[in-house]
Design a protein around this motif. Structure first.
Motif, PDB file in Angstrom:
ATOM      1  N   THR A 127      17.457   4.226 -18.601  1.00 31.96           N
ATOM      2  CA  THR A 127      18.098   3.662 -17.798  1.00 31.96           C
ATOM      3  C   THR A 127      17.369   4.323 -16.170  1.00 31.96           C
ATOM      4  N   SER A 128      16.347   4.976 -16.310  1.00 32.11           N
ATOM      5  CA  SER A 128      15.274   5.701 -15.443  1.00 32.11           C
ATOM      6  C   SER A 128      13.845   5.306 -16.888  1.00 32.11           C
ATOM      7  N   LEU A 129      13.031   5.018 -15.572  1.00 36.11           N
ATOM      8  CA  LEU A 129      11.676   5.458 -16.091  1.00 36.11           C
ATOM      9  C   LEU A 129      10.959   5.562 -14.867  1.00 36.11           C
ATOM     10  N   ALA A 130       9.127   5.419 -15.522  1.00 39.23           N
ATOM     11  CA  ALA A 130       8.190   5.592 -14.603  1.00 39.23           C
ATOM     12  C   ALA A 130       6.974   4.566 -14.509  1.00 39.23           C
ATOM     13  N   LEU A 131       6.353   4.027 -13.496  1.00 42.14           N
ATOM     14  CA  LEU A 131       6.299   2.820 -13.957  1.00 42.14           C
ATOM     15  C   LEU A 131       5.819   2.824 -12.855  1.00 42.14           C
ATOM     16  N   TYR A 132       3.886   1.573 -12.870  1.00 43.33           N
ATOM     17  CA  TYR A 132       3.108   1.433 -11.307  1.00 43.33           C
ATOM     18  C   TYR A 132       3.454   0.330 -10.614  1.00 43.33           C
ATOM     19  N   LEU A 133       2.957   0.238  -9.352  1.00 41.61           N
ATOM     20  CA  LEU A 133       2.556  -1.241  -8.505  1.00 41.61           C
ATOM     21  C   LEU A 133       1.272  -1.773  -9.323  1.00 41.61           C
ATOM     22  N   SER A 134       1.385  -2.301  -9.964  1.00 38.55           N
ATOM     23  CA  SER A 134       0.249  -3.508 -11.078  1.00 38.55           C
ATOM     24  C   SER A 134      -0.793  -4.223  -9.383  1.00 38.55           C
TER      25      SER A 134
ATOM     26  N   SER B  29      -4.089  -6.790  -9.050  1.00 38.36           N
ATOM     27  CA  SER B  29      -4.188  -8.573  -8.818  1.00 38.36           C
ATOM     28  C   SER B  29      -5.117  -7.890 -10.395  1.00 38.36           C
ATOM     29  N   ASP B  30      -5.950  -6.950 -10.784  1.00 42.76           N
ATOM     30  CA  ASP B  30      -6.474  -7.520 -11.999  1.00 42.76           C
ATOM     31  C   ASP B  30      -5.763  -6.023 -13.286  1.00 42.76           C
ATOM     32  N   GLU B  31      -5.015  -5.720 -13.216  1.00 39.66           N
ATOM     33  CA  GLU B  31      -3.882  -5.142 -13.927  1.00 39.66           C
ATOM     34  C   GLU B  31      -3.269  -5.928 -14.572  1.00 39.66           C
ATOM     35  N   PRO B  32      -2.199  -5.654 -16.175  1.00 40.15           N
ATOM     36  CA  PRO B  32      -1.469  -6.309 -16.287  1.00 40.15           C
ATOM     37  C   PRO B  32       0.188  -5.916 -15.415  1.00 40.15           C
ATOM     38  N   ASN B  33       0.312  -7.244 -15.175  1.00 37.56           N
ATOM     39  CA  ASN B  33       1.843  -7.722 -14.173  1.00 37.56           C
ATOM     40  C   ASN B  33       2.787  -6.894 -14.732  1.00 37.56           C
ATOM     41  N   VAL B  34       3.030  -5.354 -14.118  1.00 37.91           N
ATOM     42  CA  VAL B  34       4.464  -4.931 -14.079  1.00 37.91           C
ATOM     43  C   VAL B  34       5.601  -5.481 -12.864  1.00 37.91           C
ATOM     44  N   ARG B  35       5.324  -6.086 -11.735  1.00 39.38           N
ATOM     45  CA  ARG B  35       5.965  -6.872 -10.891  1.00 39.38           C
ATOM     46  C   ARG B  35       7.445  -7.502 -11.609  1.00 39.38           C
TER      47      ARG B  35
ATOM     48  N   LEU C 127      10.580   4.615 -11.150  1.00 35.46           N
ATOM     49  CA  LEU C 127       9.934   6.199 -10.608  1.00 35.46           C
ATOM     50  C   LEU C 127       9.039   5.634 -10.500  1.00 35.46           C
ATOM     51  N   LEU C 128       7.873   5.213  -9.011  1.00 33.47           N
ATOM     52  CA  LEU C 128       6.967   4.847  -8.850  1.00 33.47           C
ATOM     53  C   LEU C 128       5.877   6.193  -8.546  1.00 33.47           C
ATOM     54  N   PRO C 129       4.299   6.368  -8.978  1.00 34.19           N
ATOM     55  CA  PRO C 129       3.368   7.382  -8.302  1.00 34.19           C
ATOM     56  C   PRO C 129       3.138   7.400  -7.441  1.00 34.19           C
ATOM     57  N   VAL C 130       2.768   9.007  -6.865  1.00 37.29           N
ATOM     58  CA  VAL C 130       2.132   8.864  -6.006  1.00 37.29           C
ATOM     59  C   VAL C 130       2.037  10.346  -6.340  1.00 37.29           C
ATOM     60  N   THR C 131       0.095  10.167  -5.872  1.00 35.82           N
ATOM     61  CA  THR C 131      -0.673  10.736  -5.534  1.00 35.82           C
ATOM     62  C   THR C 131      -0.511  11.709  -4.891  1.00 35.82           C
ATOM     63  N   ARG C 132      -1.061  13.362  -5.566  1.00 32.60           N
ATOM     64  CA  ARG C 132      -1.258  14.897  -4.340  1.00 32.60           C
ATOM     65  C   ARG C 132      -2.356  14.821  -3.579  1.00 32.60           C
ATOM     66  N   GLU C 133      -2.671  16.380  -2.699  1.00 34.09           N
ATOM     67  CA  GLU C 133      -4.111  16.762  -3.124  1.00 34.09           C
ATOM     68  C   GLU C 133      -4.641  17.359  -4.228  1.00 34.09           C
TER      69      GLU C 133
ATOM     70  N   ASP D 122       7.008  -3.975   0.456  1.00 36.18           N
ATOM     71  CA  ASP D 122       5.846  -5.213   1.272  1.00 36.18           C
ATOM     72  C   ASP D 122       5.021  -4.801   0.813  1.00 36.18           C
ATOM     73  N   ARG D 123       3.853  -5.876   1.200  1.00 35.47           N
ATOM     74  CA  ARG D 123       2.446  -5.340   0.921  1.00 35.47           C
ATOM     75  C   ARG D 123       1.558  -4.384  -0.024  1.00 35.47           C
ATOM     76  N   GLY D 124       3.214  -4.229  -0.692  1.00 33.79           N
ATOM     77  CA  GLY D 124       2.419  -3.216  -2.527  1.00 33.79           C
ATOM     78  C   GLY D 124       3.263  -2.094  -1.579  1.00 33.79           C
ATOM     79  N   ASP D 125       3.287  -1.791  -0.026  1.00 33.34           N
ATOM     80  CA  ASP D 125       4.541   0.046  -0.458  1.00 33.34           C
ATOM     81  C   ASP D 125       5.255  -0.083  -0.960  1.00 33.34           C
ATOM     82  N   LEU D 126       6.159   0.788  -0.595  1.00 25.86           N
ATOM     83  CA  LEU D 126       7.608   1.126  -1.303  1.00 25.86           C
ATOM     84  C   LEU D 126       8.126   1.573  -0.042  1.00 25.86           C
ATOM     85  N   ARG D 127       9.710   0.775   0.065  1.00 28.62           N
ATOM     86  CA  ARG D 127      10.869   0.804   1.281  1.00 28.62           C
ATOM     87  C   ARG D 127      11.846   0.312   0.626  1.00 28.62           C
ATOM     88  N   HIS D 128      12.551   1.944   1.394  1.00 27.62           N
ATOM     89  CA  HIS D 128      14.078   2.121   1.040  1.00 27.62           C
ATOM     90  C   HIS D 128      14.960   1.056   1.779  1.00 27.62           C
TER      91      HIS D 128
END
Length: 193
Positions: free
Chosen positions: A49-56, A58-64, A78-84, A98-104
C-alpha cells in the motif's frame, strides 16, 4: 586495504556505467516492460500500500511505467530528496511529474519536494550492483547507506537493478548497508525475511 576496496569499487562502477551506456534501445525497452511486470507482481503478491522508489534517469532501470501503475492503483509512493547532512527525506508523489520534478496536482504539499535544480545537482542514484550475499554497492555518494544505517527499524529494502548487476560479490566497506532482496527485470530474490 580500504584504499584497495575504494579502487575496486571505482573500477566496478566504471564497468557498470559503460555497460549501461552501451545498451541498445531494444534492450532498454524489453527490460523496461519486464521490470514493470516484475514490480507489479511484487506489489500485488505483498499487497503493498506504500513504497519508496526513485525517479529513474535514462541509464537506470526504468521504474517510471511502474510508478504510473502504482499511482493508478492508489499505492502511496515516496520519492527521495537529498538533505545537506547526507541523509534522505521522502516526498509523497502523486503521479504528476514535469521534467522529472514532483508536482502535486491536488495543490497540497505533503512533504519536501525536490526542486529540479537540486535534483540535477545531487540526485540520489539507486544501486549499481548487489552481491549474492545482499551487499549493495551504490554510486559513491552514500545517501542510501547513511539513511539506512541511521534507521533503528526499517522496512524491507529491495534494490532495483538490471539482471547483469546481480554479481557473485561486490566490494564491501564497513559503512555499506546490505539490502533484503533485489528486483530485476526477470526475478525477485529475497535474501532475508
Amino acid at each position: 586495504m580500504i584504499a584497495d576496496l575504494g579502487n575496486e569499487k571505482r573500477a566496478l562502477r566504471a564497468e557498470l556505467r559503460q555497460r549501461r551506456r552501451t545498451r541498445t534501445t531494444t534492450e532498454r525497452d524489453a527490460d523496461s516492460a519486464a521490470l514493470t511486470a516484475t514490480l507489479q507482481r511484487f506489489a500485488e503478491e505483498r499487497q503493498v500500500t506504500s513504497l519508496a522508489l526513485y525517479l529513474s534517469a535514462s541509464d537506470e532501470p526504468n521504474v517510471r511505467p511502474f510508478l504510473n501503475w502504482a499511482f493508478a492503483h492508489d499505492i502511496r509512493v515516496l520519492l527521495p530528496v537529498t538533505r545537506e547532512d547526507g541523509l534522505l527525506d521522502w516526498a509523497v508523489g502523486d503521479g504528476e511529474r514535469d521534467r522529472g520534478d514532483l508536482r502535486h496536482a491536488r495543490g497540497r504539499r505533503r512533504g519536501p519536494v525536490p526542486d529540479r535544480h537540486q535534483r540535477r545537482r545531487r540526485d540520489p542514484r539507486p544501486a549499481a550492483a548487489v552481491g549474492h550475499d545482499g551487499v549493495r554497492m551504490g554510486w559513491g555518494r552514500g545517501y542510501y547507506d547513511k539513511t539506512l544505517g541511521s534507521m533503528a527499524k526499517r522496512p524491507p529494502v529491495y534494490a532495483v537493478i538490471f539482471d547483469a548487476e546481480y554479481l557473485d560479490e561486490v566490494p564491501r566497506e564497513p559503512h555499506d548497508e546490505p539490502v533484503d532482496g533485489i528486483i530485476t527485470p526477470s526475478r525477485i530474490i529475497t535474501f532475508r525475511s
